[in-house]
Design a protein around this motif. Structure first.
Motif, PDB file in Angstrom:
ATOM      1  N   ALA A 151       4.232  -8.447  -2.378  1.00  0.00           N
ATOM      2  CA  ALA A 151       5.350  -7.503  -2.227  1.00  0.00           C
ATOM      3  C   ALA A 151       5.011  -6.105  -2.741  1.00  0.00           C
ATOM      4  O   ALA A 151       5.451  -5.104  -2.168  1.00  0.00           O
ATOM      5  N   PHE A 152       4.236  -6.013  -3.813  1.00  0.00           N
ATOM      6  CA  PHE A 152       3.909  -4.712  -4.406  1.00  0.00           C
ATOM      7  C   PHE A 152       2.402  -4.473  -4.412  1.00  0.00           C
ATOM      8  O   PHE A 152       1.893  -3.717  -5.230  1.00  0.00           O
ATOM      9  N   MET A 153       1.715  -5.089  -3.518  1.00  0.00           N
ATOM     10  CA  MET A 153       0.263  -4.993  -3.457  1.00  0.00           C
ATOM     11  C   MET A 153      -0.184  -3.561  -3.157  1.00  0.00           C
ATOM     12  O   MET A 153       0.322  -2.904  -2.254  1.00  0.00           O
ATOM     13  N   GLY A 154      -1.124  -3.073  -3.977  1.00  0.00           N
ATOM     14  CA  GLY A 154      -1.727  -1.776  -3.717  1.00  0.00           C
ATOM     15  C   GLY A 154      -0.902  -0.579  -4.098  1.00  0.00           C
ATOM     16  O   GLY A 154      -1.148   0.522  -3.591  1.00  0.00           O
ATOM     17  N   LEU A 155       0.067  -0.713  -5.006  1.00  0.00           N
ATOM     18  CA  LEU A 155       0.819   0.441  -5.505  1.00  0.00           C
ATOM     19  C   LEU A 155      -0.020   1.120  -6.587  1.00  0.00           C
ATOM     20  O   LEU A 155       0.140   0.867  -7.791  1.00  0.00           O
ATOM     21  N   ASP A 156      -0.903   1.985  -6.176  1.00  0.00           N
ATOM     22  CA  ASP A 156      -1.916   2.548  -7.068  1.00  0.00           C
ATOM     23  C   ASP A 156      -1.342   3.320  -8.242  1.00  0.00           C
ATOM     24  O   ASP A 156      -1.954   3.376  -9.311  1.00  0.00           O
ATOM     25  N   GLN A 157      -0.179   3.957  -8.061  1.00  0.00           N
ATOM     26  CA  GLN A 157       0.366   4.829  -9.104  1.00  0.00           C
ATOM     27  C   GLN A 157       1.356   4.120 -10.032  1.00  0.00           C
ATOM     28  O   GLN A 157       1.815   4.716 -11.012  1.00  0.00           O
ATOM     29  N   LEU A 158       1.683   2.889  -9.750  1.00  0.00           N
ATOM     30  CA  LEU A 158       2.647   2.159 -10.574  1.00  0.00           C
ATOM     31  C   LEU A 158       2.036   1.863 -11.940  1.00  0.00           C
ATOM     32  O   LEU A 158       0.957   1.283 -12.037  1.00  0.00           O
ATOM     33  N   ARG A 183       0.791  -1.230   0.000  1.00  0.00           N
ATOM     34  CA  ARG A 183       0.000   0.000   0.000  1.00  0.00           C
ATOM     35  C   ARG A 183       0.825   1.284   0.000  1.00  0.00           C
ATOM     36  O   ARG A 183       0.411   2.296   0.569  1.00  0.00           O
ATOM     37  N   CYS A 184       1.976   1.230  -0.632  1.00  0.00           N
ATOM     38  CA  CYS A 184       2.737   2.475  -0.853  1.00  0.00           C
ATOM     39  C   CYS A 184       2.098   3.173  -2.059  1.00  0.00           C
ATOM     40  O   CYS A 184       2.604   3.096  -3.189  1.00  0.00           O
ATOM     41  N   GLU A 185       1.007   3.840  -1.814  1.00  0.00           N
ATOM     42  CA  GLU A 185       0.082   4.233  -2.868  1.00  0.00           C
ATOM     43  C   GLU A 185       0.602   5.319  -3.795  1.00  0.00           C
ATOM     44  O   GLU A 185       0.038   5.536  -4.860  1.00  0.00           O
ATOM     45  N   GLY A 223      -7.329  -7.282  -9.778  1.00  0.00           N
ATOM     46  CA  GLY A 223      -7.666  -5.882  -9.543  1.00  0.00           C
ATOM     47  C   GLY A 223      -6.781  -4.882 -10.235  1.00  0.00           C
ATOM     48  O   GLY A 223      -6.856  -3.682  -9.941  1.00  0.00           O
ATOM     49  N   CYS A 224      -5.940  -5.325 -11.157  1.00  0.00           N
ATOM     50  CA  CYS A 224      -5.124  -4.390 -11.956  1.00  0.00           C
ATOM     51  C   CYS A 224      -6.009  -3.868 -13.084  1.00  0.00           C
ATOM     52  O   CYS A 224      -5.960  -4.343 -14.228  1.00  0.00           O
ATOM     53  N   THR A 225      -6.810  -2.885 -12.760  1.00  0.00           N
ATOM     54  CA  THR A 225      -7.907  -2.478 -13.639  1.00  0.00           C
ATOM     55  C   THR A 225      -7.459  -1.798 -14.924  1.00  0.00           C
ATOM     56  O   THR A 225      -8.262  -1.647 -15.847  1.00  0.00           O
ATOM     57  N   GLU A 251      -1.457  -7.264  -6.742  1.00  0.00           N
ATOM     58  CA  GLU A 251      -2.903  -7.060  -6.601  1.00  0.00           C
ATOM     59  C   GLU A 251      -3.223  -5.597  -6.317  1.00  0.00           C
ATOM     60  O   GLU A 251      -2.536  -4.921  -5.544  1.00  0.00           O
ATOM     61  N   ASP A 252      -4.279  -5.118  -6.976  1.00  0.00           N
ATOM     62  CA  ASP A 252      -4.780  -3.755  -6.789  1.00  0.00           C
ATOM     63  C   ASP A 252      -3.786  -2.676  -7.179  1.00  0.00           C
ATOM     64  O   ASP A 252      -3.846  -1.543  -6.666  1.00  0.00           O
ATOM     65  N   CYS A 253      -2.874  -2.987  -8.101  1.00  0.00           N
ATOM     66  CA  CYS A 253      -2.056  -1.940  -8.730  1.00  0.00           C
ATOM     67  C   CYS A 253      -2.904  -1.377  -9.869  1.00  0.00           C
ATOM     68  O   CYS A 253      -2.766  -1.778 -11.034  1.00  0.00           O
ATOM     69  N   THR A 254      -3.790  -0.461  -9.533  1.00  0.00           N
ATOM     70  CA  THR A 254      -4.885  -0.089 -10.440  1.00  0.00           C
ATOM     71  C   THR A 254      -4.448   0.690 -11.672  1.00  0.00           C
ATOM     72  O   THR A 254      -5.201   0.777 -12.638  1.00  0.00           O
ATOM     73  N   ASN A 255      -3.241   1.259 -11.666  1.00  0.00           N
ATOM     74  CA  ASN A 255      -2.755   1.994 -12.838  1.00  0.00           C
ATOM     75  C   ASN A 255      -1.711   1.206 -13.631  1.00  0.00           C
ATOM     76  O   ASN A 255      -1.134   1.733 -14.577  1.00  0.00           O
ATOM     77  N   LEU A 256      -1.494  -0.043 -13.256  1.00  0.00           N
ATOM     78  CA  LEU A 256      -0.498  -0.856 -13.964  1.00  0.00           C
ATOM     79  C   LEU A 256      -0.999  -1.187 -15.365  1.00  0.00           C
ATOM     80  O   LEU A 256      -2.007  -1.866 -15.529  1.00  0.00           O
ATOM     81  N   GLU A 257      -0.274  -0.700 -16.371  1.00  0.00           N
ATOM     82  CA  GLU A 257      -0.669  -0.902 -17.766  1.00  0.00           C
ATOM     83  C   GLU A 257       0.223  -1.898 -18.492  1.00  0.00           C
ATOM     84  O   GLU A 257      -0.226  -2.562 -19.422  1.00  0.00           O
ATOM     85  N   ASN A 258       1.490  -1.972 -18.100  1.00  0.00           N
ATOM     86  CA  ASN A 258       2.451  -2.815 -18.808  1.00  0.00           C
ATOM     87  C   ASN A 258       3.218  -3.678 -17.820  1.00  0.00           C
ATOM     88  O   ASN A 258       3.770  -3.172 -16.843  1.00  0.00           O
ATOM     89  N   VAL A 259       3.265  -4.973 -18.091  1.00  0.00           N
ATOM     90  CA  VAL A 259       4.049  -5.887 -17.271  1.00  0.00           C
ATOM     91  C   VAL A 259       4.763  -6.872 -18.186  1.00  0.00           C
ATOM     92  O   VAL A 259       4.158  -7.416 -19.119  1.00  0.00           O
TER      93      VAL A 259
END
Length: 355
Positions: free
Chosen positions: A115-122, A95-97, A164-166, A140-148
């Motif tokens: 390990a990287f759960m909830g990094l909203d801006q990543l 949750r380092c958002e 939840g990577c929307t 999980e819940d890295c909502t701005n993750l576009e590329n992996v």
């Protein structure tokens, strides 16, 4: 927490309690030095903006980011990790958002659950090539993750690993992956397609949301069409060149020889007609026909129509004529170039006899 990590954590706690492994501090960093390497056990949640973790502390390399080390660091925007990091433990950055940029060092061999759960801006992440497991809830819940980028070598993708990577719309699964666990990509609202580069892996429940299209190669095992595991299933869009002789044989790249018989020097000899076809499902482009070899001038290329592109299912006729310029065995190579990823340069061996 898995057993190896749990064992390590218990060992560190016992050593710390016994006074053999005291914690040290360096500014906002709390760490443990085992005499060989350093593990970051905690980072102050009062720090804002970008931070750089030092390569060494007390002359020892920093190799581990401990479990929950950065949890609650809401105001960090970027963390630069040391190049010597090999382990990132469970929920290390939970949750380092505000973290928008985080490069995982190439030497990392273990990434713990969440390990990287909830990094909203990543927005993007490249997973190091040494990783074999993407654990449960990792992104999980890295909502701005576009590329992996999932590297070859990963064998398993855990439960809710990307749940939840929307903003994630697509992903490529390397051939090394043999298992994808329950709901690994569920609740990814923009997710449209997944491309499998190898055989079909074993699948848990609800790995993808319905509406996802699965792409795979025609020569890979375990996939079914037009549905697989309940998802729409199609071949990976790929141009595929096929060269067919006039006796309806499909030629193999660079194999065998096409014999044109014999002819008098300077006189028209044998002719052969080939069909150059695109048997794939993506446009075959950049088509060029080139003669090379010691006697390339003894052969002439004629096409039924000038063309540089073939859509899937289209073909063009190619006439090759032999006119020897000298006596004896005359040899050349017909080279057909295109964007076929498997055969970008298709070779046909030509020969004839001058007399």
């Amino acid at each position: 927490m898995n057993l190896p990590s749990l064992s390590l954590a218990i060992t560190c706690v016992l050593l710390f309690a016994s006074g053999l492994l005291p914690a040290g501090t360096l500014g906002p960093i709390t760490y443990i030095n085992d005499g060989t390497s350093v593990a970051i056990s905690r980072f102050s949640d009062d720090i804002e903006g970008p931070v750089v973790i030092p390569e060494t502390i007390e002359g020892k390399p920093v190799t581990t980011i401990g479990a929950y080390a950065f949890m609650g660091c809401w105001n960090l925007t970027e963390v630069t990790l040391p190049s010597g990091i090999t382990r990132i433990e469970e929920f290390a950055f939970l949750r380092c958002e505000q973290i928008a940029s985080l490069a995982i060092p190439a030497g990392v061999r273990w990434i713990g659950n969440g390990a990287f759960m909830g990094l909203d801006q990543l927005t993007s992440v490249t997973i190091p090539s040494g990783i074999t497991l993407i654990g449960n809830y990792t992104f999980e819940d890295c909502t701005n993750l576009e590329n992996v980028m999932i590297p070859q070598g990963v064998t398993r993708i855990g439960t809710y690993a990307f749940g939840g990577c929307t903003s994630l719309a697509s992903v490529k699964i390397p051939a090394s992956v043999t298992r994808i666990d329950d709901h690994a990509f569920t609740d990814c609202m923009d997710f449209e397609e997944v491309t499998f580069l190898g055989d079909a892996p074993s699948m848990g429940k609800g790995v993808f949301d319905y509406g996802t299209t699965v792409y795979s190669s025609p020569n890979k095992k375990g996939f079914t069409f037009p549905k697989w595991q309940g998802y729409d299933s199609e071949f990976i869009p790929t141009p595929v060149i096929a060269v067919v002789s006039e006796d309806k044989r499909v030629l193999k790249n660079g194999k065998g020889k096409q014999q044109f018989g014999s002819a008098k020097v300077g006189k028209k000899g044998g002719e052969k007609v080939y069909a150059i076809a695109n048997v794939g499902n993506l446009g075959l482009t950049g088509l060029t026909f080139i003669l090379s070899g010691a006697n390339k001038g003894d052969f002439k290329i004629l096409t039924s129509r000038r063309i540089t592109k073939l859509q899937g299912g289209e073909y063009v006729g190619l006439l090759v004529r032999f006119i020897p310029k000298g006596k004896g065995l005359r040899k050349a190579t017909l080279q057909i170039r295109s964007n076929d990823p498997k055969n970008p340069s298709f070779l046909v061996n030509l020969s004839g006899q001058g007399k």
